[in-house]
Design an enzyme around this catalytic site. Structure first.
Site, PDB file in Angstrom:
ATOM      1  N   GLU A   1     -21.744 -25.961  13.874  1.00 33.89           N
ATOM      2  CA  GLU A   1     -21.401 -26.128  12.460  1.00 33.89           C
ATOM      3  C   GLU A   1     -21.641 -27.582  12.021  1.00 33.89           C
ATOM      4  OE1 GLU A   1     -17.229 -25.385  12.001  1.00 33.89           O
ATOM      5  OE2 GLU A   1     -17.291 -25.307   9.802  1.00 33.89           O
TER       6      GLU A   1
ATOM      7  N   LYS B   1     -20.124 -20.255   4.427  1.00 37.25           N
ATOM      8  CA  LYS B   1     -18.823 -19.961   5.059  1.00 37.25           C
ATOM      9  C   LYS B   1     -17.802 -19.457   4.038  1.00 37.25           C
ATOM     10  CE  LYS B   1     -15.521 -22.325   8.160  1.00 37.25           C
ATOM     11  NZ  LYS B   1     -15.305 -23.626   8.867  1.00 37.25           N
TER      12      LYS B   1
ATOM     13  N   CYS C   1     -17.236 -20.748  12.328  1.00 41.49           N
ATOM     14  CA  CYS C   1     -15.930 -21.195  12.813  1.00 41.49           C
ATOM     15  C   CYS C   1     -14.765 -20.286  12.371  1.00 41.49           C
ATOM     16  CB  CYS C   1     -15.708 -22.655  12.400  1.00 41.49           C
ATOM     17  SG  CYS C   1     -14.419 -23.473  13.374  1.00 41.49           S
TER      18      CYS C   1
ATOM     19  N   VAL D   1     -11.341 -26.819  17.127  1.00 41.73           N
ATOM     20  CA  VAL D   1     -10.434 -27.940  17.422  1.00 41.73           C
ATOM     21  C   VAL D   1      -9.320 -27.437  18.341  1.00 41.73           C
ATOM     22  CG1 VAL D   1     -10.961 -29.010  15.199  1.00 41.73           C
ATOM     23  CG2 VAL D   1      -8.950 -27.508  15.401  1.00 41.73           C
TER      24      VAL D   1
END
Lengths: 246, 246
Positions: free
Chosen positions: B34, B104, B137, B164
């Site tokens: 990404e 997205k 994501c 993350v």
């Protein structure tokens, strides 16, 4: 549990022993495997019909209602009969009797020969121990079914199941079924308690590996072993399921 | 990849090196992380706007189009600008140029300060190397987004991502993000190729652990490590995704 095919009285008696053992440990919500009163591997619809029971008047539900009359809540799998129609159902029972029922929507393989798909939607039951959804085995392969529970405020989804080995899959590997349970809990920020059976019935093995998963997606109890009866216990705070944090 | 924030020219050059290294190994489809051209941790919308590019005329897409002109297909993450509106996008590029773009849908955390949610739905791209879906994501936290790809016949869903760490989660544990990818592949009987970034940017670490998963749900390549750039390669038969066997 390791139910024995067709021996409903024996199976229900065994389930009551396990329910009482769990209750003695302070458990407030018990999840039993799919169709744990009758067994799973039906060969004919007639066989399924003979073993199916009305809810709540049939002997299995009646025995469970009696067993928990002075206790808290439990959920079980049962072959349900309504007139000439059979369902792969789960009954939700509390100290005051029947709370509700869930009829399996996604019939797997030959189940479609014996059962009708559920016709009661995806209810969420408000109980003294939380907002409960129920999904049965193959329902869990449809992530939408968990989402519909979460959108209605379910804090815990109970999964009576009869997981079978996946052909070609390394049996030493963790069950893919567990991966689906973990993903469902994480993506909806809910608890999921999946109770599988063990043993082999009419040549069909089942894989055990029951587990209880919290909203982060990781197990808080289990996975259990692949054989032998076992009681998995977790102490959880259902409020954790009300915070949607992902 | 380990992109460096704001150094688009350097990042794109590095991505082209990696694309060429993969192509030299016979790879026909490349998935990059990404926003790998710009980096991820924007502090202001102005900063994002300055780094955003038109598609396909902007320098990043143009460089990728040039890089693969004589090759097969690749997919990349890019900060896209259309007039005054910014998207967290991925472009699909083939030997003949731009095949399409995905914007997205599910913006995570502060992304909503910089980007508009996607307005192109969930397209599936028919290409010489298969029917491709793209999710970015946090889209992967919504199982419905994979289902919409599968219902349109996608054989592989490519996931440029910047995963993350989850607060409070044991970093030694496998990534829950991987669990979600595996569940998505299994429940839809599709391939999923997820390319994460590594490194720390403006204090925000990323967890790597990219993986390619087959229709049974198990990895066919990876998970990669938690740091260091890496090329994961798998040889797959996309016809396996056309048999829905669960």
């Amino acid at each position: 549990m390791e139910p024995v095919f067709g021996e409903t009285e024996r199976n229900v008696a065994r389930s009551v022993e396990l329910i009482e053992a769990a209750a003695d440990r302070g458990v407030q919500l018990v999840v039993l495997p799919e169709l744990c009163n009758t067994g799973y591997v039906f060969e004919t619809r007639g066989e399924a019909k003979a073993l199916a029971e009305d809810v709540p008047s049939g002997p299995s539900t009646a025995a469970w209602i009696a067993a928990v009359a002075a206790r808290n809540l439990h959920i079980v799998g049962i072959t349900e009969r309504e007139g000439d129609t059979l369902y792969n159902s789960a009954v939700v029972i509390g100290p005051d009797g029947l709370v509700g029922r869930y009829r399996k929507m996604h019939l797997w393989a030959d189940e479609a020969l014996f059962f009708a798909p559920g016709n009661l939607g995806f209810p969420v039951f408000e109980t003294a121990v939380g907002r409960l959804g129920v999904r049965i085995c193959y329902d869990g392969w449809f992530p939408e079914s968990y989402r519909l529970a979460a959108l209605q405020g379910a804090e815990i989804v109970c999964v009576p199941t009869n997981w079978v080995p996946i052909p070609g899959q390394d049996p030493a590997r963790a069950a893919m079924a567990n991966t689906l349970v973990m993903a469902a809990a994480h993506t909806n920020s809910i608890f999921v308690a999946a109770a599988d059976r063990v043993g082999t019935e009419r040549g069909q093995p089942f894989i055990g590996q029951s587990l209880i998963v919290g909203p982060p997606g990781w197990p808080v109890a289990g996975p259990a072993g692949t054989d032998g009866e076992e009681i998995l216990v977790a102490r959880v705070n259902l409020a954790d399921a009300r915070r949607k944090r992902n």
